[in-house]
Design an enzyme around this catalytic site. Structure first.
Site, PDB file in Angstrom:
ATOM      1  N   THR A  94      11.472   1.710  -7.152  1.00 21.24           N
ATOM      2  CA  THR A  94      11.969   2.842  -7.940  1.00 21.24           C
ATOM      3  C   THR A  94      12.659   3.790  -6.975  1.00 21.24           C
ATOM      4  OG1 THR A  94      10.109   2.672  -9.466  1.00 21.24           O
ATOM      5  CG2 THR A  94      11.327   4.749  -9.460  1.00 21.24           C
ATOM      6  N   LYS A 169      14.742   3.604 -15.948  1.00 21.22           N
ATOM      7  CA  LYS A 169      13.366   3.829 -15.454  1.00 21.22           C
ATOM      8  C   LYS A 169      13.039   5.330 -15.419  1.00 21.22           C
ATOM      9  CE  LYS A 169       9.641   3.533 -12.776  1.00 21.22           C
ATOM     10  NZ  LYS A 169       8.387   2.907 -13.015  1.00 21.22           N
ATOM     11  N   LYS A 244       6.957  11.636  -8.218  1.00 22.48           N
ATOM     12  CA  LYS A 244       8.136  11.012  -7.594  1.00 22.48           C
ATOM     13  C   LYS A 244       9.200  10.713  -8.662  1.00 22.48           C
ATOM     14  CE  LYS A 244       9.763   6.638  -5.720  1.00 22.48           C
ATOM     15  NZ  LYS A 244       9.493   5.299  -5.251  1.00 22.48           N
TER      16      LYS A 244
HETATM   17  P1  NAD Z   1       3.273   0.597  -1.301  1.00 26.89           P
HETATM   18  O1  NAD Z   1       3.439   1.765  -0.382  1.00 26.89           O
HETATM   19  O2  NAD Z   1       1.902   0.102  -1.620  1.00 26.89           O
HETATM   20  O3  NAD Z   1       4.132  -0.658  -0.749  1.00 26.89           O
HETATM   21  C1  NAD Z   1       5.349  -0.562  -0.070  1.00 26.89           C
HETATM   22  C2  NAD Z   1       5.352  -1.593   1.047  1.00 26.89           C
HETATM   23  O4  NAD Z   1       6.637  -1.583   1.684  1.00 26.89           O
HETATM   24  C3  NAD Z   1       4.319  -1.304   2.144  1.00 26.89           C
HETATM   25  O5  NAD Z   1       3.462  -2.421   2.300  1.00 26.89           O
HETATM   26  C4  NAD Z   1       5.173  -1.034   3.387  1.00 26.89           C
HETATM   27  O6  NAD Z   1       4.564  -1.480   4.583  1.00 26.89           O
HETATM   28  C5  NAD Z   1       6.421  -1.834   3.067  1.00 26.89           C
HETATM   29  N1  NAD Z   1       7.604  -1.419   3.816  1.00 26.89           N
HETATM   30  C6  NAD Z   1       8.101  -0.165   3.993  1.00 26.89           C
HETATM   31  N2  NAD Z   1       9.210  -0.207   4.764  1.00 26.89           N
HETATM   32  C7  NAD Z   1       9.432  -1.518   5.053  1.00 26.89           C
HETATM   33  C8  NAD Z   1      10.411  -2.206   5.828  1.00 26.89           C
HETATM   34  N3  NAD Z   1      11.401  -1.549   6.446  1.00 26.89           N
HETATM   35  N4  NAD Z   1      10.312  -3.541   5.931  1.00 26.89           N
HETATM   36  C9  NAD Z   1       9.308  -4.222   5.323  1.00 26.89           C
HETATM   37  N5  NAD Z   1       8.339  -3.619   4.583  1.00 26.89           N
HETATM   38  C10 NAD Z   1       8.406  -2.290   4.469  1.00 26.89           C
HETATM   39  O7  NAD Z   1       4.053   1.012  -2.649  1.00 26.89           O
HETATM   40  P2  NAD Z   1       3.887   0.355  -4.114  1.00 26.89           P
HETATM   41  O8  NAD Z   1       2.858   1.095  -4.878  1.00 26.89           O
HETATM   42  O9  NAD Z   1       3.802  -1.121  -3.973  1.00 26.89           O
HETATM   43  O10 NAD Z   1       5.286   0.772  -4.764  1.00 26.89           O
HETATM   44  C11 NAD Z   1       6.487   0.105  -4.418  1.00 26.89           C
HETATM   45  C12 NAD Z   1       7.593   0.628  -5.322  1.00 26.89           C
HETATM   46  O11 NAD Z   1       7.248   0.381  -6.690  1.00 26.89           O
HETATM   47  C13 NAD Z   1       7.856   2.127  -5.204  1.00 26.89           C
HETATM   48  O12 NAD Z   1       9.240   2.358  -5.250  1.00 26.89           O
HETATM   49  C14 NAD Z   1       7.139   2.702  -6.425  1.00 26.89           C
HETATM   50  O13 NAD Z   1       7.695   3.928  -6.870  1.00 26.89           O
HETATM   51  C15 NAD Z   1       7.327   1.590  -7.438  1.00 26.89           C
HETATM   52  N6  NAD Z   1       6.316   1.530  -8.491  1.00 26.89           N
HETATM   53  C16 NAD Z   1       4.992   1.627  -8.177  1.00 26.89           C
HETATM   54  C17 NAD Z   1       4.043   1.554  -9.213  1.00 26.89           C
HETATM   55  C18 NAD Z   1       2.558   1.658  -8.899  1.00 26.89           C
HETATM   56  O14 NAD Z   1       1.767   1.817  -9.852  1.00 26.89           O
HETATM   57  N7  NAD Z   1       2.139   1.571  -7.658  1.00 26.89           N
HETATM   58  C19 NAD Z   1       4.455   1.384 -10.552  1.00 26.89           C
HETATM   59  C20 NAD Z   1       5.808   1.245 -10.821  1.00 26.89           C
HETATM   60  C21 NAD Z   1       6.738   1.313  -9.787  1.00 26.89           C
END
Ligand code: NAD
Length: 298
Positions: A94, A169, A244
């Site tokens: 997102t 979204k 966010k």
């Molecule tokens: P998270 O922080 O758990 O996961 C993100 C991952 O990306 C981490 O493991 C991090 O190490 C990795 N990362 C960051 N920079 C990187 C790079 N340069 N190379 C490789 N890996 C890298 O976050 P999440 O909860 O999984 O959310 C991910 C996305 O999904 C976000 O944009 C969030 O807004 C969206 N989202 C989350 C939810 C939720 O309920 N958690 C729901 C809908 C959408």
């Protein structure tokens, strides 16, 4: 099945990559976190030592990263050039509409088909493979991405050109944030006026006040179906993520010249809730902050 590079194996990406592996795709995974890589390996993915290596020979690249700056950095420094020109690029993070449009325009210049495909549904839906994907990109890019997204979700909807998935979204989540606040205040007012909360639920969920926030995600314990309210507001959708998404919606509104007063008020209230130490509390827990304000006469 296809060879798929998956970058970003966090709360959401971990479950999504596992579902692609379960669907017999050959998933080459990369994350900066060693623990995330180990979990992906245990779920049937092959690990790569960096994102460029993951992208080599991939038919598709899927990213699930925290924010726009991560997406822009990973695509410009790692994915472009390393992935074959025939690969479809799918960003499920997102992020802000402007960055999504910019990255997808660069992808197009470099000859790639790319979609922005953010999701509705949280960590449990990512693990269960029941996400909804809203997809922005050309018809050709959508046709290539659709079968891959279908292995991770229950619905895949083409929203329009590049950036349209992100637009859908944040508009959806602006409705969600505003209706949750409105639902919480209605329950609190109903109780102050002497109505039993379950009775109010039975009436409003079959009347014009009904919404997903009220009917499927009632913010009071013991009212309606099981929700995070029944688990002391743990699990579910963290308030920090709601903030966010509302912040992204406010930025997009300013850039597009759209007046969004209800969204703005919801963003202010979620900012106060998060500042109060509730970043990881489920977003429906904002009812407690509103309740405390009522008790204090604010
Ligand atoms: P998270 O922080 O758990 O996961 C993100 C991952 O990306 C981490 O493991 C991090 O190490 C990795 N990362 C960051 N920079 C990187 C790079 N340069 N190379 C490789 N890996 C890298 O976050 P999440 O909860 O999984 O959310 C991910 C996305 O999904 C976000 O944009 C969030 O807004 C969206 N989202 C989350 C939810 C939720 O309920 N958690 C729901 C809908 C959408």
């Amino acid at each position: 099945m296809a060879r798929i590079a998956f970058i970003g194996l966090g709360n959401m990406g971990g479950g999504m990559a596992a579902n692609l592996a379960k669907a017999r795709h050959s998933v080459v995974a990369f994350d900066l976190s060693e623990a995330a890589l180990e979990r992906a390996e245990a779920a049937g993915c092959e690990r790569a030592t960096n994102a460029r290596e993951a992208c080599a020979e991939a038919a598709a690249v899927v990213t699930m990263l925290p924010a726009g700056r991560n997406v822009e950095a990973v695509y410009t420094a790692e994915v472009f050039g390393a992935a074959p020109a025939s690969a479809v690029l799918i960003d499920c993070s997102t992020i802000d509409v402007a960055t999504a449009r910019r990255v997808s325009a660069i992808a197009e210049e470099r000859g790639y088909d790319m979609v922005d495909a953010p999701v509705s549904g949280g960590i449990a839906a990512a693990a269960a493979g029941t996400l909804t994907f809203m997809v922005g990109g050309s018809d050709e890019a959508f046709a290539k991405a659709e079968p891959i997204l279908s292995a991770m979700g229950k619905a895949v909807i083409h929203a329009g050109a590049g950036g349209s998935g992100q637009a859908a979204k944040i508009c959806n989540n602006m409705v969600l944030g505003a209706t949750m606040v409105a639902t919480c205040e209605a329950f609190l007012l109903a109780r102050k006026l002497g109505l039993d909360p379950q009775t109010f639920y039975d009436i409003a969920s079959q009347s014009s006040g009904q919404s997903w926030s009220l009917t499927s995600y009632a913010p009071l314990p013991g009212v309606g179906p099981q929700t995070p309210a029944d688990r002391d507001y743990q699990g579910g959708f963290a308030a920090a993520l709601m903030l966010k998404d509302l912040t992204l919606a406010m930025e997009a509104g300013t850039q597009a010249g759209a007046d969004t007063p209800m969204g703005r008020r919801a963003a202010e209230l979620y900012a106060a809730f998060v500042e109060d130490g509730h970043a990881t509390t489920d977003f429906s827990g904002i009812i407690r902050m509103l309740e405390a304000r009522s008790e204090g006469g604010a």
